[in-house]
Scaffold this motif. Structure first.
Motif, PDB file in Angstrom:
ATOM      1  N   ASN A   4       0.843  -1.193   0.000  1.00  0.00           N
ATOM      2  CA  ASN A   4       0.000   0.000   0.000  1.00  0.00           C
ATOM      3  C   ASN A   4       0.878   1.242   0.000  1.00  0.00           C
ATOM      4  N   THR A   5       1.564   1.453  -1.086  1.00  0.00           N
ATOM      5  CA  THR A   5       2.431   2.612  -1.201  1.00  0.00           C
ATOM      6  C   THR A   5       1.582   3.867  -1.408  1.00  0.00           C
ATOM      7  N   TYR A   6       2.144   5.028  -1.071  1.00  0.00           N
ATOM      8  CA  TYR A   6       1.372   6.274  -1.162  1.00  0.00           C
ATOM      9  C   TYR A   6       0.892   6.518  -2.588  1.00  0.00           C
ATOM     10  N   LEU A   7       1.654   6.057  -3.580  1.00  0.00           N
ATOM     11  CA  LEU A   7       1.244   6.151  -4.977  1.00  0.00           C
ATOM     12  C   LEU A   7       1.001   4.731  -5.459  1.00  0.00           C
ATOM     13  N   LYS A   8      -0.219   4.452  -5.845  1.00  0.00           N
ATOM     14  CA  LYS A   8      -0.602   3.104  -6.227  1.00  0.00           C
ATOM     15  C   LYS A   8       0.362   2.540  -7.276  1.00  0.00           C
ATOM     16  N   GLY A   9       0.857   1.329  -7.022  1.00  0.00           N
ATOM     17  CA  GLY A   9       1.723   0.662  -7.985  1.00  0.00           C
ATOM     18  C   GLY A   9       3.149   0.460  -7.522  1.00  0.00           C
ATOM     19  N   GLY A  10       3.483   0.928  -6.320  1.00  0.00           N
ATOM     20  CA  GLY A  10       4.840   0.732  -5.829  1.00  0.00           C
ATOM     21  C   GLY A  10       5.659   1.996  -5.875  1.00  0.00           C
ATOM     22  N   CYS A  11       6.963   1.830  -5.724  1.00  0.00           N
ATOM     23  CA  CYS A  11       7.873   2.975  -5.678  1.00  0.00           C
ATOM     24  C   CYS A  11       8.071   3.547  -7.076  1.00  0.00           C
ATOM     25  N   PRO A  12       7.710   4.808  -7.292  1.00  0.00           N
ATOM     26  CA  PRO A  12       7.852   5.383  -8.629  1.00  0.00           C
ATOM     27  C   PRO A  12       9.306   5.479  -9.092  1.00  0.00           C
ATOM     28  N   ILE A  13      10.227   5.657  -8.170  1.00  0.00           N
ATOM     29  CA  ILE A  13      11.638   5.735  -8.567  1.00  0.00           C
ATOM     30  C   ILE A  13      12.063   4.411  -9.185  1.00  0.00           C
ATOM     31  N   PHE A  14      11.781   3.322  -8.495  1.00  0.00           N
ATOM     32  CA  PHE A  14      12.165   2.006  -9.004  1.00  0.00           C
ATOM     33  C   PHE A  14      11.420   1.685 -10.297  1.00  0.00           C
ATOM     34  N   ASN A  15      10.129   1.914 -10.303  1.00  0.00           N
ATOM     35  CA  ASN A  15       9.329   1.587 -11.490  1.00  0.00           C
ATOM     36  C   ASN A  15       9.834   2.314 -12.728  1.00  0.00           C
ATOM     37  N   VAL A  16      10.056   3.613 -12.595  1.00  0.00           N
ATOM     38  CA  VAL A  16      10.505   4.405 -13.734  1.00  0.00           C
ATOM     39  C   VAL A  16      11.942   4.038 -14.104  1.00  0.00           C
ATOM     40  N   ALA A  17      12.771   3.758 -13.100  1.00  0.00           N
ATOM     41  CA  ALA A  17      14.173   3.403 -13.376  1.00  0.00           C
ATOM     42  C   ALA A  17      14.265   2.143 -14.228  1.00  0.00           C
ATOM     43  N   VAL A  18      13.476   1.140 -13.895  1.00  0.00           N
ATOM     44  CA  VAL A  18      13.532  -0.116 -14.644  1.00  0.00           C
ATOM     45  C   VAL A  18      13.102   0.100 -16.088  1.00  0.00           C
ATOM     46  N   GLU A  19      12.001   0.805 -16.281  1.00  0.00           N
ATOM     47  CA  GLU A  19      11.505   1.014 -17.636  1.00  0.00           C
ATOM     48  C   GLU A  19      12.410   1.937 -18.457  1.00  0.00           C
ATOM     49  N   SER A  20      12.963   2.943 -17.816  1.00  0.00           N
ATOM     50  CA  SER A  20      13.750   3.921 -18.569  1.00  0.00           C
ATOM     51  C   SER A  20      15.138   3.422 -18.917  1.00  0.00           C
ATOM     52  N   ASP A  21      15.600   2.384 -18.254  1.00  0.00           N
ATOM     53  CA  ASP A  21      16.960   1.900 -18.444  1.00  0.00           C
ATOM     54  C   ASP A  21      17.313   1.701 -19.913  1.00  0.00           C
ATOM     55  N   ASP A  22      16.445   1.058 -20.664  1.00  0.00           N
ATOM     56  CA  ASP A  22      16.729   0.774 -22.070  1.00  0.00           C
ATOM     57  C   ASP A  22      15.929   1.627 -23.041  1.00  0.00           C
ATOM     58  N   ASN A  23      14.877   2.253 -22.591  1.00  0.00           N
ATOM     59  CA  ASN A  23      13.943   2.885 -23.517  1.00  0.00           C
ATOM     60  C   ASN A  23      13.882   4.408 -23.501  1.00  0.00           C
ATOM     61  N   PHE A  24      14.214   5.024 -22.378  1.00  0.00           N
ATOM     62  CA  PHE A  24      14.026   6.465 -22.252  1.00  0.00           C
ATOM     63  C   PHE A  24      15.263   7.108 -21.624  1.00  0.00           C
ATOM     64  N   PRO A  25      16.292   7.387 -22.423  1.00  0.00           N
ATOM     65  CA  PRO A  25      17.540   7.909 -21.863  1.00  0.00           C
ATOM     66  C   PRO A  25      17.388   9.205 -21.067  1.00  0.00           C
ATOM     67  N   ALA A  26      16.514  10.106 -21.490  1.00  0.00           N
ATOM     68  CA  ALA A  26      16.331  11.365 -20.757  1.00  0.00           C
ATOM     69  C   ALA A  26      15.746  11.099 -19.373  1.00  0.00           C
ATOM     70  N   VAL A  27      14.798  10.176 -19.308  1.00  0.00           N
ATOM     71  CA  VAL A  27      14.188   9.824 -18.026  1.00  0.00           C
ATOM     72  C   VAL A  27      15.211   9.091 -17.153  1.00  0.00           C
ATOM     73  N   LYS A  28      15.996   8.227 -17.779  1.00  0.00           N
ATOM     74  CA  LYS A  28      17.030   7.489 -17.032  1.00  0.00           C
ATOM     75  C   LYS A  28      17.979   8.466 -16.350  1.00  0.00           C
ATOM     76  N   GLU A  29      18.360   9.524 -17.033  1.00  0.00           N
ATOM     77  CA  GLU A  29      19.272  10.513 -16.456  1.00  0.00           C
ATOM     78  C   GLU A  29      18.614  11.247 -15.287  1.00  0.00           C
ATOM     79  N   LYS A  30      17.306  11.537 -15.392  1.00  0.00           N
ATOM     80  CA  LYS A  30      16.589  12.171 -14.276  1.00  0.00           C
ATOM     81  C   LYS A  30      16.589  11.257 -13.053  1.00  0.00           C
ATOM     82  N   ILE A  31      16.296   9.986 -13.300  1.00  0.00           N
ATOM     83  CA  ILE A  31      16.253   9.010 -12.208  1.00  0.00           C
ATOM     84  C   ILE A  31      17.631   8.883 -11.563  1.00  0.00           C
ATOM     85  N   ALA A  32      18.664   8.820 -12.394  1.00  0.00           N
ATOM     86  CA  ALA A  32      20.030   8.708 -11.870  1.00  0.00           C
ATOM     87  C   ALA A  32      20.343   9.887 -10.960  1.00  0.00           C
ATOM     88  N   GLY A  33      19.918  11.076 -11.364  1.00  0.00           N
ATOM     89  CA  GLY A  33      20.133  12.260 -10.538  1.00  0.00           C
ATOM     90  C   GLY A  33      19.402  12.173  -9.210  1.00  0.00           C
TER      91      GLY A  33
END
Length: 196
Positions: free
Chosen positions: A96-125
């Motif tokens: 029951n995370t505050y945002l439904k679906g789990g941790c947004p940092i982890f979720n976005v990091a996994v998806e952006s790793d190969d597909n969204f370089p700009a988002v990956k850089e935001k997550i890395a920061g």
């Protein structure tokens, strides 16, 4: 005070965030957001140039919101140990995370790793800044005489974040929060072993 247009845009971001967090950037679509918000396509495109623009702004919104919630949680602690424990307890209920679906940092990091370089850089920061803050809290605890100088702040901070983020995914996959409770006890006990 926000204008009506700013309030509408904020509403769209708030409505779209759980959709993108659960379905991912690739899986979420405009129709999902329209159905949840009950707005027209024209209204949505009056605030966002494209699905990609919406996705990037939703990612920014999720990261900012997560950061604000984490800062508020940590700031409740009066000591370095209390701040670290507050951080760990932020993850105590992975189902029951505050945002439904789990941790947004982890979720976005996994998806952006190969597909969204700009988002990956935001997550890395975000991850780098989070680690710096965590390490800073631990270093402050050592300087204040709260922790032994045998504690390696960088190692503990990385281990704690990697463990809880991984545990969120595993617990959600297994549909049980029980393993997280054990992990948090273990991480707290390890930190307690350095308390002077």
């Amino acid at each position: 005070m926000l204008t009506k247009a700013e309030r509408t845009k904020q509403f769209i971001l708030e409505t779209a965030a759980p959709i993108f967090n659960q379905k991912g950037i690739s899986g979420a679509n405009i129709d999902d957001v329209l159905a949840a918000s009950k707005l027209t396509k024209g209204c949505l495109y009056g605030h966002f140039e494209s699905k990609e623009d919406l996705a990037l702004q939703v990612v920014d919104f999720m990261l900012e919101t997560n950061g604000e919630k984490m800062r508020l949680t940590i700031s409740q602690g009066k000591t370095a140990k209390a701040k670290v424990f507050a951080f760990l307890d932020f993850y105590k209920d992975p189902l029951n995370t505050y945002l439904k679906g789990g941790c947004p940092i982890f979720n976005v990091a996994v998806e952006s790793d190969d597909n969204f370089p700009a988002v990956k850089e935001k997550i890395a920061g975000v991850i780098r800044r989070g680690q710096e803050i965590f390490v800073g809290i631990l270093k402050q605890g050592i300087e204040n005489g709260e922790f032994s100088d045998e504690l390696d702040p960088a190692v503990y901070a990385f281990k704690a974040v990697a463990a809880v983020e991984g545990a969120v995914v595993m617990c959600r996959s297994m549909n049980t929060a029980k393993p997280m409770a054990g992990l948090l006890r273990s991480l707290k006990a390890e930190l307690e072993s350095y308390v002077l």
